[in-house]
Design an enzyme around this catalytic site. Structure first.
Site, PDB file in Angstrom:
ATOM      1  N   LYS A 196       0.996  -0.997  -0.034  1.00  0.00           N
ATOM      2  CA  LYS A 196      -0.049   0.021   0.102  1.00  0.00           C
ATOM      3  C   LYS A 196       0.762   1.240  -0.066  1.00  0.00           C
ATOM      4  O   LYS A 196       1.647   1.456   0.723  1.00  0.00           O
ATOM      5  CB  LYS A 196      -0.856   0.007   1.186  1.00  0.00           C
ATOM      6  CG  LYS A 196      -1.770   1.213   1.246  1.00  0.00           C
ATOM      7  CD  LYS A 196      -2.714   1.154   2.337  1.00  0.00           C
ATOM      8  CE  LYS A 196      -3.324   2.495   2.641  1.00  0.00           C
ATOM      9  NZ  LYS A 196      -4.372   2.238   3.815  1.00  0.00           N
ATOM     10  N   LYS A 249      -2.153  -1.587  -3.821  1.00  0.00           N
ATOM     11  CA  LYS A 249      -3.167  -0.399  -3.722  1.00  0.00           C
ATOM     12  C   LYS A 249      -2.356   0.783  -3.897  1.00  0.00           C
ATOM     13  O   LYS A 249      -1.200   0.987  -3.161  1.00  0.00           O
ATOM     14  CB  LYS A 249      -3.797  -0.389  -2.484  1.00  0.00           C
ATOM     15  CG  LYS A 249      -4.717   0.732  -2.311  1.00  0.00           C
ATOM     16  CD  LYS A 249      -5.236   0.484  -0.730  1.00  0.00           C
ATOM     17  CE  LYS A 249      -5.850   2.220  -0.502  1.00  0.00           C
ATOM     18  NZ  LYS A 249      -6.264   2.033   0.886  1.00  0.00           N
TER      19      LYS A 249
HETATM   20  C1  PBG Z   1      -7.293   3.128   5.475  1.00  0.00           C
HETATM   21  C2  PBG Z   1      -7.576   3.047   3.978  1.00  0.00           C
HETATM   22  C3  PBG Z   1      -7.633   4.131   3.099  1.00  0.00           C
HETATM   23  C4  PBG Z   1      -8.018   3.637   1.819  1.00  0.00           C
HETATM   24  C5  PBG Z   1      -8.493   2.096   2.149  1.00  0.00           C
HETATM   25  N1  PBG Z   1      -8.184   1.963   3.451  1.00  0.00           N
HETATM   26  C6  PBG Z   1      -6.889   5.441   3.292  1.00  0.00           C
HETATM   27  C7  PBG Z   1      -5.795   5.686   3.540  1.00  0.00           C
HETATM   28  O1  PBG Z   1      -4.599   4.963   3.687  1.00  0.00           O
HETATM   29  O2  PBG Z   1      -5.688   6.685   3.582  1.00  0.00           O
HETATM   30  C8  PBG Z   1      -7.992   4.201   0.787  1.00  0.00           C
HETATM   31  C9  PBG Z   1      -9.357   3.704  -0.436  1.00  0.00           C
HETATM   32  C10 PBG Z   1      -9.293   4.754  -1.474  1.00  0.00           C
HETATM   33  O3  PBG Z   1      -8.851   5.760  -1.763  1.00  0.00           O
HETATM   34  O4  PBG Z   1     -10.432   4.145  -2.121  1.00  0.00           O
HETATM   35  N2  PBG Z   1      -8.129   2.704   6.362  1.00  0.00           N
END
Ligand code: PBG
Length: 334
Positions: A196, A249
């Protein structure tokens, strides 16, 4: 080598030939639909930066899931938006909290749905970071793991099929596996947000989940987008710790990473998250009349599959399901 008689265009001669030789296809079962459940509201609220995506009260979230389920989408990832936030993110692991209740209600209403619980703290902490902070605002890894263990336990108890830790803490998969096993939830799987990146593409999500950090950024825990070898290390650790699924991601600026991870860990189911910013860009350009939204959606989702993802988490899930559903009769979606 020389192949004078090969003319690639023969394979593009008609639509049915193109369909026959296509290397990649989409099917409804590839998709996971994210749903946001907000405490203390009576009616759904559209997310300003994400057209057609809503924060739902629990009752309406059930209907939304049912509607998607009837279109063929069987898997959902749930995010809670609590009324009260505190430094320890306690609403994340409160059995009476909005997310625990939403998991319970949706799973009871649709027992055959695959319910994935995003396990993080940023939607629940007053400072918006993904864990416990020390006095200087530094995120503490191991104390945060204790909270993730509680969170995973509560979500499993409420009926989640899969726990998806998204906080990028070191050791989070191992800690969650231990917590699930200690409590007898051997069958509850872990879909790790293994890879991520710290990304500007999460902007609209933070409106939807009300989870923007109050100060600073997430660069000390989420990955640096200049790196892809590091993705292999993150996956290796998570597999060793007991992850059942891997995730990359965001998806679209990271197709090379998806491919690299799939090539290396071909035996692991791989999810890719087509994140909020990727969705909003298509929606915004379509609203301006600059692009063909449906064609763009199909092309981008197909590219994520082609790169190597087995599963795609996307806000387009219902839209693509409608197209794939209709195409069943027509036997094509392109
Ligand atoms: C954290 C989380 C995020 C997303 C999914 N889970 C945001 C982040 O890390 O700030 C992002 C998903 C998206 O942008 O569609 N709980």
């Amino acid at each position: 080598m020389h192949f004078p008689n090969i003319r690639p265009r023969r394979l593009r001669n008609s639509k049915n030939i193109r369909d026959m030789i296509a290397e990649t296809s989409l099917s409804i079962s590839d998709f996971i639909y994210p749903i946001f459940i907000k405490e203390g509201i009576e009616k759904k609220i559209e997310v300003a930066s994400m057209p057609n995506i809503y924060q739902f009260p629990i009752e309406e979230a059930k209907n939304e899931a049912k509607e998607a389920f009837d279109l063929g989408i069987k898997s959902f990832i749930l995010f809670g938006v609590p009324e009260k936030k505190d430094e320890m993110g306690s609403q994340a692991y409160d059995e009476n909290g909005i997310i625990a209740q939403a998991i319970y209600e949706i799973k009871s209403y649709l027992p055959d749905a695959v319910i994935i619980a995003d396990a993080c703290l940023c939607e629940y902490t007053s400072h918006g970071h993904c864990g416990i902070l020390d006095k200087n605002g530094k995120l503490l890894n191991d104390p945060t793991l204790e909270l993730l263990k509680k969170e995973a336990f509560v979500y499993a108890k409420m009926g989640a099929d899969i726990i998806a830790p998204s906080g990028m803490m070191d050791g989070m998969v191992k800690a969650i596996r231990e917590s699930l096993d200690e409590n007898g939830f051997y069958d509850v799987a872990i879909m790790s947000y293994a890879v991520k990146y710290s990304s500007a593409f999460y902007g609209p999500f933070r409106d939807a989940a009300e989870s923007a950090p109050a100060f600073g950024d997430r660069k000390s825990y989420q990955m640096d987008f200049r790196n892809s070898k590091e993705a292999i290390k993150e996956c290796m650790l998570d597999i060793e710790e007991g992850a059942d699924y891997l995730m990359v991601k965001p998806a679209l600026s990271y197709l090379d990473v998806i491919k690299r991870v799939k090539d290396e860990f071909y035996y692991m189911p791989l999810a890719a998250y087509n994140v909020s910013g990727e969705y909003s860009m298509v929606k915004a350009a379509a609203k301006m009349g600059w692009i063909d939204e449906t064609a763009m959606m199909i092309e981008t989702l197909t590219s994520i599959k082609r790169a190597g993802a087995d599963i795609i988490i996307t806000y387009f899930a219902k839209d693509i399901a409608k197209i794939l559903g209709d195409s069943h009769e027509k036997n094509t979606y392109l």
